[in-house]
Each structure stands twice: as C-alpha cells, then as structure tokens.
Design an enzyme around this catalytic site. Structure first.
Site, short mmCIF file in Angstrom:
data_model
loop_
_atom_site.label_atom_id
_atom_site.label_comp_id
_atom_site.label_asym_id
_atom_site.label_seq_id
_atom_site.Cartn_x
_atom_site.Cartn_y
_atom_site.Cartn_z
CG HIS A 169 -2.06 -1.01 1.08
ND1 HIS A 169 -2.53 -1.49 -0.12
CD2 HIS A 169 -2.79 -1.64 2.04
CE1 HIS A 169 -3.50 -2.36 0.10
NE2 HIS A 169 -3.66 -2.47 1.40
CG HIS A 185 -7.88 -0.56 2.24
ND1 HIS A 185 -8.56 -1.22 3.24
CD2 HIS A 185 -6.90 -1.42 1.83
CE1 HIS A 185 -8.01 -2.41 3.47
NE2 HIS A 185 -7.00 -2.55 2.61
CD GLU A 189 -8.35 -3.43 -0.68
OE1 GLU A 189 -7.20 -2.98 -0.86
OE2 GLU A 189 -8.60 -4.44 0.02
#
Length: 378
Positions: A127, A201, A341
């Site tokens: 991420h 997210h 996502e």
C-alpha cells in the site's frame, strides 16, 4: 445471462429517506502533531446518503445510508477523531498508493533500473510504503455545491518518495449523485517513468458500524470467473485460477460466511479468509466493469461497485485483531467489515503476464470507483 439481481424497486426506499437538500459542508477535523489543520468535507444528496471525506489521507471517513425502513446508519469502519487515524489507521477509508496491494520483496525494475521500497508487510511492500498516500495531508483544491456535491483533493509525491521514481501529481475527486452513487476518481501524472495503482480501502458493514454484527451474513455476487491465487506471503503465483468448485465462486449470490472458514482450501488457509484479487470481465462501452454486489438481507442495504480497473481485491478484515476501537466504541475484529478494492493486480510490476502498472510522462493515470447504494425488498 444477468447474474445480478435487479435493484430497481429497491431504490424507491431510499427516495423515501430524504431528509435534506443536496449540499456540501466544510469543517475542521483536528490537527496533526506538527500543527497542520485537517479538514472534512461532507457531501449530502438529500436522499438519505451522506459521505464525509477528510484531507488526511484523502480518507472516506464516513458513509451513511438508510435501510429498507428508512433508518439511516453509518456503514463504514473508522473514527470520529483524527487521533484514531494516526494511532491505529488500518487503512480505514484510505486512499492507498502510490502502489496499492503488495509488491514482492519490496523491489521492482523499470527500463533495467531496480528500485527498492520499504518492506512493511513481512518481506513485501504494501500500500505504498510506511508513509503512503494514506498517511499524508492532501490539499482541498475544489468544493462543488449543487445536485451532485463534490470535493477534489490533491497531493504531490516527490521523486524518490518511499522509493518510487518520478514526481507524481495526484488528485482524488469524490462526487455524490442524486442516484445514490458515490463516485471516486483518481488521476495522476508523472515526470519520469513510474508505476501507479491507487484505490480506496474502505471497510463496509451493511448491518451498520455500531451493530456489533459481522459481514459473514452479507450476500456477495461477483461476476469474476477467475482469481489470482497467492503463495505464503500473499504474492500472486502467476496463475489465473478458475473459481469453479472453490470457495471463491461468487458468480451467483452467496453468503460470505458459507465457506470463509473452509480450511480444506489452501487459499482460504493462506489468506486466513478472503484476501485475494479477482479478475473482472471485459469493460462496457464506457470502460466500466461491474465488480461486486453486496446485500445484507437483515437490513435490506445493497451496495454495488463498478470500476474501470481490471481487478478487485476482496478482503474480509482478516487481520483486525480488536486493538482498534472504532467510532461507536466497538473493538474491531476479524470480519467486522469487508473491503472491495478495485485496482491492477498485485505485484504486476514484477509479473508482466498480469498486466502493467507503468505510467510515463505525457500519460494520465485514471482510476474510477462507483459505489451505488440502494435497498432490497424483504
């Protein structure tokens, strides 16, 4: 064949939940340790749906939506104060990048040059790194009133930030329509060849965040015939595996909890539940794909997600361990929320067969996610 139940009549229930005119409100949301102010922008569409975005992390801090009786509830996990997002972020509602999901061993190459990233998920990069887009203060550059209120935030990532090449100029635009659709659009440009994969997210619970109930009773439909299985560190093996005759088959509506604990399946065991990328079908004439439909029969709340991205990561909050105390005072645990996502596939920079996440100067990266809220009949 249409495998998704129609939600047409259900939208009528939302119309009856109208409580106000469409509007946008800007307000303070606390300060960071260095004294910089965090702001919130609340979008209301007059149909009972409200979304609040904060400038820290371009986070979708709140989504409220009515159930089939018109009762409005918060349906995302998160915090009411900035302190929570600083102490136990868990990517709640976050804009994640420069590269969402995992990159194997925190390394990738462009044009023969290798770049090294922070290994913040075991041996992998996750991420965007230790200080990804979710942990920086964005600028609010536009706020739009009217029947479809919107806010645009911007951030500039420096060349070399978190190990990624190229200065990246990014915008995130949230728009709440009168049709109960919340559209999130990410755009980015670069001055050097780089990789980009940005997503949202948010963790959703259609029972309501304060309900104390888990998402295992939610009914999920995903028109995806294949997924990308992973190895022990959750990096795709390179295989595109059929969902047929596996716990990953949601082509027809299926209760999430039916097979989430099926330890006979190696992928369920490795992911400790669902934490996998699904391969979506071909886009429509507008470049969009239906990613998922989620329904909670107990409340009648329905969420449909569409995107222009080729994949969607389905995650059932497997690593929520009770240490994060949410806005309602509940300790968030495994399966208290789910994330869907939209994105390019994990580890794509190291596995060209999975696609490309490359962005060159002169190009514009664009990722679109649409969350459409409605209700179903009992």
């Amino acid at each position: 064949m249409n495998i998704l139940p129609a939600a047409g009549a259900a939208a009528l229930a939302l119309a009856g939940a109208a409580t106000a005119q469409a509007e946008v409100k800007r307000a303070p949301f606390g300060t960071l340790a260095d004294g910089r102010a965090v702001e919130s922008v609340t979008l209301t569409n007059g149909k009972g749906v409200t979304a609040r975005i904060i400038s820290y992390g371009a986070i979708l801090q709140s989504v409220e939506a009515p159930d089939r009786t018109g009762k409005i509830a918060e349906i995302t996990l998160g915090y009411d104060r900035i302190d929570g997002y600083l102490k136990a972020p868990n990517y709640f509602g976050a804009t994640v990048g420069r590269y969402a999901n995992r990159i194997a061993n925190g390394r990738f190459a462009i044009d023969g040059k290798t770049y090294t990233l922070a290994q913040n998920n075991g041996v992998n990069a996750l991420h965007g790194g230790k200080v990804g887009f979710d942990k920086v203060l964005w600028r609010i550059v536009a706020v739009k009133d009217g029947p479809a209120p919107a806010v645009t935030l911007a951030y500039t990532a420096a060349d070399g930030e978190e190990g990624y090449p190229g200065k990246l100029d990014v915008t995130a635009t949230y728009t709440l329509g009168a049709d109960n659709a919340l559209t999130v659009e990410y755009e980015a440009t670069t001055d050097k060849p780089t990789i980009v994969n940005i997503t949202n997210h948010s963790f959703f619970n259609l029972w309501g965040e304060a309900s104390g109930k888990q998402i295992v009773s939610h009914v999920l439909t995903m028109p995806a015939a294949q997924f990308t299985p992973v190895g022990e560190t959750l990096i795709p093996t390179g295989e595109r595996r059929s969902v047929a005759n596996t716990p990953f088959d949601f082509r027809a509506p299926r209760v999430i909890g039916d097979r989430i604990r099926d330890g006979r399946d190696d992928q369920i065991r490795i992911g400790q539940g669902y934490d996998h990328n699904y391969i979506l079908g071909a886009p429509d004439a507008k470049g969009m794909r239906l990613a998922a439909r989620v329904e909670e029969p107990g409340t009648g709340r329905v969420m449909e997600i569409s995107t222009n991205q080729p994949g969607v990561q389905f995650y059932t909050g497997n690593f929520l361990d009770g240490t994060a105390i949410g806005r309602s005072g509940l300790a968030y645990r495994q399966s208290d929320g789910l994330a869907l996502e939209p994105q390019v596939f994990p580890d794509t920079p190291n596995q060209p067969a999975l696609g490309s996440a490359r962005l060159d100067p002169g190009q514009t990266y664009r990722s679109v996610i649409v969350y459409r809220f409605s209700t179903s009949a009992r």
